[in-house]
Design a protein around this motif. Structure first.
Motif, mmCIF file in Angstrom:
data_model
loop_
_atom_site.group_PDB
_atom_site.id
_atom_site.type_symbol
_atom_site.label_atom_id
_atom_site.label_comp_id
_atom_site.label_asym_id
_atom_site.label_seq_id
_atom_site.Cartn_x
_atom_site.Cartn_y
_atom_site.Cartn_z
ATOM 1 N N ARG A 128 -27.610 38.619 58.046
ATOM 2 C CA ARG A 128 -28.865 38.441 58.785
ATOM 3 C C ARG A 128 -30.025 39.071 58.004
ATOM 4 O O ARG A 128 -31.078 38.449 57.825
ATOM 5 C CB ARG A 128 -28.748 39.068 60.169
ATOM 6 C CG ARG A 128 -30.014 38.979 60.997
ATOM 7 C CD ARG A 128 -29.820 39.715 62.325
ATOM 8 N NE ARG A 128 -31.042 39.854 63.045
ATOM 9 C CZ ARG A 128 -31.198 39.518 64.314
ATOM 10 N NH1 ARG A 128 -30.186 39.001 64.996
ATOM 11 N NH2 ARG A 128 -32.346 39.688 64.915
ATOM 12 N N GLU A 129 -29.822 40.294 57.538
ATOM 13 C CA GLU A 129 -30.866 40.981 56.774
ATOM 14 C C GLU A 129 -31.171 40.236 55.472
ATOM 15 O O GLU A 129 -32.326 40.130 55.071
ATOM 16 C CB GLU A 129 -30.453 42.430 56.485
ATOM 17 C CG GLU A 129 -30.351 43.301 57.728
ATOM 18 C CD GLU A 129 -31.664 43.448 58.483
ATOM 19 O OE1 GLU A 129 -32.726 43.590 57.848
ATOM 20 O OE2 GLU A 129 -31.632 43.402 59.731
ATOM 21 N N HIS A 140 -38.818 33.771 54.969
ATOM 22 C CA HIS A 140 -39.762 34.176 56.011
ATOM 23 C C HIS A 140 -39.516 33.398 57.307
ATOM 24 O O HIS A 140 -39.639 33.946 58.400
ATOM 25 C CB HIS A 140 -41.205 33.981 55.537
ATOM 26 C CG HIS A 140 -42.206 34.208 56.621
ATOM 27 N ND1 HIS A 140 -42.505 35.468 57.111
ATOM 28 C CD2 HIS A 140 -42.945 33.329 57.341
ATOM 29 C CE1 HIS A 140 -43.387 35.358 58.078
ATOM 30 N NE2 HIS A 140 -43.678 34.071 58.235
ATOM 31 N N LYS A 141 -39.136 32.124 57.191
ATOM 32 C CA LYS A 141 -38.891 31.288 58.372
ATOM 33 C C LYS A 141 -37.815 31.909 59.276
ATOM 34 O O LYS A 141 -37.922 31.866 60.493
ATOM 35 C CB LYS A 141 -38.444 29.885 57.956
ATOM 36 C CG LYS A 141 -39.517 29.031 57.369
ATOM 37 C CD LYS A 141 -38.931 27.674 56.996
ATOM 38 C CE LYS A 141 -39.998 26.720 56.513
ATOM 39 N NZ LYS A 141 -39.459 25.376 56.278
ATOM 40 N N ILE A 142 -36.780 32.452 58.670
ATOM 41 C CA ILE A 142 -35.683 33.020 59.457
ATOM 42 C C ILE A 142 -36.091 34.365 60.043
ATOM 43 O O ILE A 142 -35.754 34.683 61.191
ATOM 44 C CB ILE A 142 -34.398 33.117 58.608
ATOM 45 C CG1 ILE A 142 -33.912 31.707 58.295
ATOM 46 C CG2 ILE A 142 -33.312 33.905 59.322
ATOM 47 C CD1 ILE A 142 -33.690 30.816 59.519
ATOM 48 N N GLU A 143 -36.818 35.140 59.286
ATOM 49 C CA GLU A 143 -37.341 36.396 59.832
ATOM 50 C C GLU A 143 -38.220 36.095 61.045
ATOM 51 O O GLU A 143 -38.111 36.756 62.083
ATOM 52 C CB GLU A 143 -38.139 37.140 58.760
ATOM 53 C CG GLU A 143 -38.642 38.483 59.233
ATOM 54 C CD GLU A 143 -39.367 39.231 58.145
ATOM 55 O OE1 GLU A 143 -39.169 40.452 58.060
ATOM 56 O OE2 GLU A 143 -40.144 38.594 57.385
ATOM 57 N N HIS A 144 -39.059 35.076 60.934
ATOM 58 C CA HIS A 144 -39.911 34.649 62.046
ATOM 59 C C HIS A 144 -39.057 34.202 63.234
ATOM 60 O O HIS A 144 -39.328 34.581 64.379
ATOM 61 C CB HIS A 144 -40.828 33.512 61.578
ATOM 62 C CG HIS A 144 -41.661 32.908 62.651
ATOM 63 N ND1 HIS A 144 -42.740 33.543 63.215
ATOM 64 C CD2 HIS A 144 -41.562 31.710 63.277
ATOM 65 C CE1 HIS A 144 -43.277 32.772 64.141
ATOM 66 N NE2 HIS A 144 -42.575 31.660 64.191
ATOM 67 N N PHE A 200 -35.931 35.091 64.061
ATOM 68 C CA PHE A 200 -35.281 36.215 64.731
ATOM 69 C C PHE A 200 -36.284 37.122 65.451
ATOM 70 O O PHE A 200 -35.979 37.682 66.496
ATOM 71 C CB PHE A 200 -34.399 37.006 63.765
ATOM 72 C CG PHE A 200 -33.073 36.347 63.518
ATOM 73 C CD1 PHE A 200 -32.178 36.141 64.553
ATOM 74 C CD2 PHE A 200 -32.722 35.920 62.249
ATOM 75 C CE1 PHE A 200 -30.957 35.514 64.341
ATOM 76 C CE2 PHE A 200 -31.494 35.303 62.017
ATOM 77 C CZ PHE A 200 -30.615 35.092 63.072
ATOM 78 N N ARG A 201 -37.485 37.233 64.927
ATOM 79 C CA ARG A 201 -38.518 38.012 65.621
ATOM 80 C C ARG A 201 -38.868 37.342 66.940
ATOM 81 O O ARG A 201 -38.959 37.998 67.979
ATOM 82 C CB ARG A 201 -39.760 38.172 64.740
ATOM 83 C CG ARG A 201 -40.827 39.063 65.371
ATOM 84 C CD ARG A 201 -42.028 39.291 64.452
ATOM 85 N NE ARG A 201 -42.594 38.088 63.883
ATOM 86 C CZ ARG A 201 -43.378 37.217 64.538
ATOM 87 N NH1 ARG A 201 -43.683 37.434 65.797
ATOM 88 N NH2 ARG A 201 -43.851 36.154 63.928
ATOM 89 N N CYS A 237 -33.198 37.122 56.319
ATOM 90 C CA CYS A 237 -34.573 37.504 56.672
ATOM 91 C C CYS A 237 -35.374 37.899 55.429
ATOM 92 O O CYS A 237 -36.564 37.582 55.329
ATOM 93 C CB CYS A 237 -34.579 38.632 57.698
ATOM 94 S SG CYS A 237 -34.046 38.096 59.344
#
Length: 187
Positions: free
Chosen positions: A111-112, A119-123, A125-126, A115
């Motif tokens: 996951r880290e 950026h799309k995946i970090e967005h 999960f946020r 992320c």
């Protein structure tokens, strides 16, 4: 099978086929039978789980042996013991299958990595975390401010399909009422 994950991701952010294939490569699949544990209290929790098929319950058993259901998880939902997952510690919850289940597993490391790489995946999960905080706050406020009948009606309105799949004893446990009390609401 992985299309359900792609659909969920794309509710928040569009993806190319290449991006989705890269994301999917960070997951593993796990199949479980009805009544099988996904996580047991005391286990080290390595993964968050995206439900592809099936139905699970996350619950805590108190000192008196009473089961308190914290969450259900069905198709298109995420489920794990988040305290243990993010702290890489032992589970305080049990999660087991109400139905035969298939989940996609995502380790904290992967996951880290996702992320950091996208950026799309970090967005994604946020946004999912924010929605989770809102849902948790709503549940706590409902437990504090609503009577049992109001909680029942809120749950029925929010998740009508859950009532078709979950035994009434489990719905009663989730709402914090007896099976008999629940029967009076649903008759």
């Amino acid at each position: 099978m992985s299309e359900i994950l792609r659909q969920q991701l794309e509710k928040i952010t569009p993806l190319t086929d290449k991006e989705f294939d890269y994301i999917l490569s960070h997951f593993t699949i796990k199949k479980l039978k009805k009544h099988q544990f996904l996580i047991q209290e005391g286990d080290i929790v390595h993964n968050d789980h995206f439900v592809i098929k099936g139905l699970l319950k996350a619950y805590y058993v108190n000192q008196d042996g009473k089961e308190h259901i914290m969450q259900f998880g069905m198709e298109d939902w995420w489920i794990t013991d988040y305290q243990a997952y993010f702290n890489e510690s032992k589970a305080t919850l049990n999660i087991d299958c109400i139905e035969a289940t298939e989940v996609l597993c995502l380790s904290l490391h992967n996951r880290e990595k996702l992320c950091a790489d996208m950026h799309k995946i970090e967005h994604f999960f946020r946004k999912k975390s924010s929605s989770g905080y809102v849902a948790l706050q709503r549940r706590i406020l409902s437990l504090l401010n609503s009577n049992a009948k109001e909680r029942y009606e809120q749950l029925l309105q929010q998740y009508p399909k859950l009532f078709q799949r979950v035994p009434k004893t489990l719905i009663a446990s989730y709402l914090g009422v007896s099976r008999e009390t629940l029967s009076r609401f649903s008759s």
